[in-house]
Design an enzyme around this catalytic site. Sequence first.
Site, short mmCIF file in Angstrom:
data_model
loop_
_atom_site.label_atom_id
_atom_site.label_comp_id
_atom_site.label_asym_id
_atom_site.label_seq_id
_atom_site.Cartn_x
_atom_site.Cartn_y
_atom_site.Cartn_z
CG LEU A 93 -1.95 -1.13 1.40
CD1 LEU A 93 -2.82 -0.81 2.73
CD2 LEU A 93 -3.09 -1.18 0.22
CG ASP A 94 0.62 4.28 -2.98
OD1 ASP A 94 1.50 3.52 -3.40
OD2 ASP A 94 -0.04 5.10 -3.74
CB THR A 95 4.01 6.07 2.45
OG1 THR A 95 5.04 5.48 2.00
CG2 THR A 95 4.04 6.80 3.91
NE ARG A 139 -1.50 8.64 -5.61
CZ ARG A 139 -0.35 8.85 -5.19
NH1 ARG A 139 0.37 7.73 -4.49
NH2 ARG A 139 0.18 9.99 -5.13
#
Length: 219
Positions: free
Chosen positions: A54-56, A156
């Site tokens: 998962l992205d930060t 995104r």
Amino acid sequence: MIPPILYEDGEALVIDKPAGLPVDRPRKGGASLEDHLERLKLGFQRPPVAVHRLDTDTSGCLLLARNPKALARFNRAFEERLVGKTYLAILAGRPPGTSGTIALALAKISSAEKGWRMIAAKKGKPAVSHWELVEELGPHSLIRFRPETGRTHQLRVHALKGLGAPLLGDPVYGAGPAQGARRTMLHAESLTVARPGKTAIEARAPLPADFVAFGANDG
């Protein structure tokens, strides 16, 4: 304090990863999920291993494998699209309608000025996301995504190019931090992993406080 555990059995843990915690150790150093793995052994000899990323900035459901056989099995489940995921996102705008499917292939580009990012490109890797409008939040919208594929930054870019507005707070594809949004507003809401001959792994992460602050309700 270790991240909250949403699901646990002999093969798997699903944790509620907080926003701001990177899965992998940053090159420049600093905190990461690795700092918690020893305490997440929970009596097992081996520390668990993150199966996906998962992205930060992204909060929510993260699957960890508790042994090498389970890791191989879960990797295969991801490859064979046996993993169901939903995400909640706050869109910096309104979508064109109430539901739909976005099919935009993605490719990676980079430049010295802006670094790397993903773009919609016909010759890129196929990427498909289903979406629905959950509720309107003033000028913003709460969207539930169900991705079929798991490309880098897929939701995104699909928000920006498929729905016409970026995720609120997105520093790469949007305007960056906004009032009340100190991060990209994306939350891994649920995770389901089918296991032949075994009960499926099912986990759901509660709405984080910053989503609630915008009036979001995952109802």
